[in-house]
Scaffold this active site. Sequence first.
Site, short mmCIF file in Angstrom:
data_model
loop_
_atom_site.label_atom_id
_atom_site.label_comp_id
_atom_site.label_asym_id
_atom_site.label_seq_id
_atom_site.Cartn_x
_atom_site.Cartn_y
_atom_site.Cartn_z
CB SER A 108 79.17 52.44 55.96
OG SER A 108 78.73 53.69 56.46
CG ASP A 159 74.73 52.29 63.14
OD1 ASP A 159 74.74 53.54 63.12
OD2 ASP A 159 74.83 51.59 62.13
CG HIS A 184 78.31 52.92 61.46
ND1 HIS A 184 77.13 52.53 60.85
CD2 HIS A 184 79.10 53.40 60.47
CE1 HIS A 184 77.20 52.78 59.54
NE2 HIS A 184 78.40 53.31 59.30
#
Length: 464
Positions: free
Chosen positions: A292, A396, A426
């Site tokens: 991320s 996502d 995600h």
Amino acid sequence: MPSVAVKLYSVFFKFMLKHRLQNRTQIPADDANAATSFGVTSRPDEESTAASNPLFTDGVATKDIHIDPTTSVSIRIFLPETSLGSPDSDLRAQPKSRAKASRPNSLTGSDLRRSSYGAATTDNVTDYHNRNSFNHRRNSYGGNVDDLALKSENGVYRGYAPAGKNCRKLPVMLQFHGGGFVSGSNDSVSNDFFCRRIAKLCDVIVLAVGYRLSPENRYPAAFEDGLKALHWLAKQANLAECSKSLGNRRGGADVKKSDSHGHIADAFGASMAEPWLAAHGDPSRCVLLGVSCGGNIADYVARKAVEAGNLLDPVKVVAQVLMYPFFIGNVPTHSEIKLANSYFYDKTMCVLAWKLFLPEGEFDLDHPAANPLVAGRGGPPLKRMPPTLTIIAEHDWMKDRAIAYSEELRKVNVDAPVLEYKDAVHEFATLDMLLKTPQAQACAEDIAIWVKKHISLRGHEFSY
């Protein structure tokens, strides 16, 4: 579509995340500035932490190192038990795999691809975390108060200590956790579990970087901490070489056993060269992995490594893995419009996280830290970037910009495949609730397949 359990947990997760972000926006500026001299790298009141264990209890030994006396930046080392093998084992072993090559447009997450290692056993890791998922404190030497239990009655430390000079060398992977720059830590239970899995499957030493969080430390603190970790690795490699040279000069039958490693010591008599890395680390095969927002940090560190060139010797960044990177921009992409209210991390909350991370008065979604393709970003040409594997999830909203960045890399002949996982969200491979799913395991194995292609020794390259 994601399961009902994932959808319900997503609702709860988003509620808690929104509450925490809003609380941080209310922190007075004076309080935030007061914390910038040292910073924080974890929030124990929000997530459980896993104690380090310098024994190969479940196949991976860990220890914590505080690498910078002026900040709270730390590193957790994950050393797989395979490092105890003979140094010639790499030359004897011929890696095999039944998996197919990763193609940018041909593979999706619906294929549960398996590497030659098969399915990893994770029950023992889970049991270990259940026994040790309580808060702990680090001391200034990188240990923690729980390490006292690793000493026998006569005070001898029972953690792993390399013995001899013919130790097996393993590649080194720098891992940057996720959390939107405002949460997460390198010693959280979920990150500890993920790093153990990667260390085993990739057969690498994982260095999980604990960088400073915002809003206590805004941009560029986290990015500088990532680069600081790479420089620390280079320093450790050079100290290990100096120690080795010192040991050779001391050579002879009369050398004391305690001096056999020839460690360089500081003024207080403490070893400066980290023994695990000195004995087992091969910094010439360094991989960056970012989860991320950690993907943004990894990409920044890769760019700086390219710019530094030989100045980082013997460290060589040979590849990077960007797992659903935290990219965004002022002009919304198709996925940002269609999936703006997606699972776990919706766009509204992520924009709030960027507001907490970027300096006050400089908020811009086209900031170089946020948009990798913004004009005038600077840095080296894309054609000089290392091979880059990008992991994305079907649900996502950030995926389109990650795909676009990968396409730009491929245009200049950089090996930059994309793996998209069907019905995934995600952080599907790193979030605490999803770590044990078959898809998370398959993702880790896919990463291992691709990484081994770039870290294999010359003449024994890993092939699909």
